[in-house]
Write an enzyme that holds these catalytic residues in place. Structure first.
Site, short mmCIF file in Angstrom:
data_model
loop_
_atom_site.label_atom_id
_atom_site.label_comp_id
_atom_site.label_asym_id
_atom_site.label_seq_id
_atom_site.Cartn_x
_atom_site.Cartn_y
_atom_site.Cartn_z
N LYS A 1 0.85 -1.19 0.00
CA LYS A 1 0.00 0.00 0.00
C LYS A 1 0.89 1.24 0.00
O LYS A 1 1.91 1.28 0.70
CB LYS A 1 -0.90 -0.03 1.24
N SER B 1 -9.35 1.71 3.37
CA SER B 1 -8.54 2.45 2.43
C SER B 1 -7.50 1.59 1.71
O SER B 1 -6.81 2.08 0.82
CB SER B 1 -7.83 3.60 3.17
N SER C 1 -9.89 -0.76 7.44
CA SER C 1 -9.26 -0.49 6.15
C SER C 1 -8.46 -1.65 5.57
O SER C 1 -8.00 -1.57 4.43
CB SER C 1 -8.36 0.75 6.23
#
Length: 514
Positions: A114, A194, A218
């Protein structure tokens, strides 16, 4: 860095040459070896067995994923950057393999990070143009562990900008750097946030494993929404160093994969703990006690899926009892105000290590003066509220965090003790909503909160589908019970057998909300 001796350099150069030829020649053995792989279903132990048998190299595997990113990701926008050094890292792993110096199960395995996880040789942007310049000076602690384990850093995944902690009504999966990440199952549906790019890339088989981050939901929500596995570890088991923060009291990076075995192996690598993968392979549901927290507010279709899930678990020998989780309303009242204070403290400390805005106030000014940051949604209400929030030295804040920690831990501990449970299960997510910058998300999903606030582990595994859209089942357990949770999750995964490949449908119509 240790200097390579001349034989090592020769081996590495030879491996690079072979890897380069293999990656570029359409009729090569490399393409054939990779083409024989079912990237959708192959596990890390199976890949390493092929490698040991001389049927596959890391260079071939890495090249296959890079080709797939190039072919498939234009539909998804799940990958912000690929790593120019990925094939070199794979060749170095192959050289180690030939010398018999394997560093562990992740040696030569492609990993997508990420893009809020610091890498010294790749940009780390948190999706924001404010950080899109010079890469960080150092790797995040978990990246150091991955490199030490021999993993191939394949690239960076798109995300909800600033991990969805900027606007009051954001659109998950959107960032100014990466654009909008789409759900591979239905492209106009949202992947949840996210860690949206990490999850979507896994669902589309663009990497073997990925790393996401979670403050509350997330990792697990994107995993559920895209039909993959996501593990939110116990707080403190994975280093927070070098990860763009929201709150040190809740933030953790976590492994994501298409199966629990790969998730467990990746968790062992980034946490430095002993792998629970072998236990996970042989785990059983017989004799286990699982509490089902239904959450009917997620809709009748999800509730019906949970009923079917409970029936399958009972048929495998588990006892499933329905439970209610106490203190949830109070947790909902306290969590957000506490996070505002913590974000102001922690983002200021992080920004001081990077080139660009030096603190939250400068970051707010940056967003006001850069129209690209407003191309999906203009708001930065959470930034502004955090700037005005009480400091973390304030007695009122300290009382909030103390109560949050107490009630969230009691919520899980008391429920598990009262029913003598091995884990608590709940729906991870509703069916994915349509992505709409004007409306924003429809993501009030309460199941992640008890484990997120308490710092206890949670794990989402695929439970099934509502129409074309995946839904996960979220498992929670007590503090530092990650190994047992992963083992139980593997047994649940085998029994439910709910995974199926995405079809990249443009749309399915219907309601935009649940």
């Amino acid at each position: 860095m240790r200097k390579l001796n001349r034989p090592s350099i020769a081996i590495l150069i030879a491996a690079l040459v072979v890897g380069s030829l293999c990656a570029s020649a359409p009729g090569s053995r490399a393409h054939k070896a990779a083409d024989r792989l079912d990237l959708d279903t192959v596990t890390i132990p199976e890949l390493q067995a092929r490698r040991d048998a001389g049927k596959l190299t890391s260079a071939q595997l890495t090249a296959a994923y890079l080709r797939r990113i190039k072919a498939v990701d234009p539909k998804l926008n799940s990958v912000i950057h690929t790593n120019p050094a990925a094939l070199r890292q794979a060749a170095a792993s192959d050289a180690r393999h030939r010398r018999g110096h394997i560093r562990g199960p992740l040696d030569g395995i492609p990993v997508l990070l990420k893009d809020n996880i610091d890498t010294r040789d790749l940009p780390t942007t948190a999706g924001s143009l404010a950080l899109a310049g010079t890469p960080p000076a150092d790797d995040a602690g978990l990246v150091t562990r991955l490199r030490d384990a021999g993993a191939v850093i394949l690239g960076k995944a798109n995300l909800s900008e600033w991990a969805n902690f900027r606007a009051a009504k954001p659109t998950s999966g959107w960032s100014a750097v990466g654009g909008q990440t789409n759900n591979p199952y239905v492209l106009d549906r949202n992947p949840c946030g996210s860690s949206s790019g990490s999850a979507a890339a896994l669902a589309a088989s663009l990497t073997q494993v990925a790393i996401g981050t979670e403050t509350d939901g997330s990792v697990v929500c994107p995993a559920g929404m895209t039909g993959v596995v996501g593990h939110k570890p116990s707080l403190g088991t994975v280093s927070q160093a070098g990860v763009v923060p929201i709150s040190a009291e809740q933030d953790t990076a976590g492994p994501m994969a298409r199966n629990v075995i790969d998730t467990a192996l990746t968790f062992a690598a980034i946490s430095g703990t002993e792998s629970s993968a072998e236990t996970a392979r042989t785990s059983t549901l017989r004799g286990k006690r699982i509490g089902l927290w239904r959450l009917p507010t997620l809709g009748k279709d999800v509730d019906a899926l949970m009923t079917r899930t409970a029936k399958k678990l009972r048929a495998a020998g588990a006892t499933v009892v329905e439970v209610e989780m106490p203190y949830q309303e109070r947790l909902g009242e306290l969590e957000f105000p506490a996070l505002l204070s913590e974000f102001h403290r922690d983002i200021d400390a992080y920004l001081a290590t990077r080139k660009g805005p030096r603190d939250l106030s400068e970051l707010i000014d940056f967003n006001r003066t850069h129209p690209e940051e407003q191309s999906c949604f203009a708001g930065q209400e959470l930034f502004e509220q955090a700037l005005a929030a009480p400091p973390t030295t304030d007695p009122e804040y300290r009382a909030m965090r103390a109560e949050l920690n107490d009630l969230s831990r009691r919520s899980i501990d008391e429920t598990m003790a009262a029913h003598r449970l091995d884990a608590i299960a709940a729906p991870t997510n509703p069916p994915a909503w349509t992505t709409d910058c004007k409306r924003g998300d429809n993501d009030v999903i309460p199941s992640s909160t008890p484990a997120a606030v308490s710092g206890y582990p949670s794990l989402s595994v695929p439970a099934g589908f509502v129409g074309e859209l995946p839904v996960g089942v979220l498992l929670m357990a007590g503090n530092r019970q990650d190994a047992g949770l992963l083992s139980l999750g593997a047994a649940v995964e085998r029994r439910l057998d709910a995974w199926r490949a995405p079809r990249y449908l443009p749309s399915i119509g219907g309601n935009t909300t649940r």
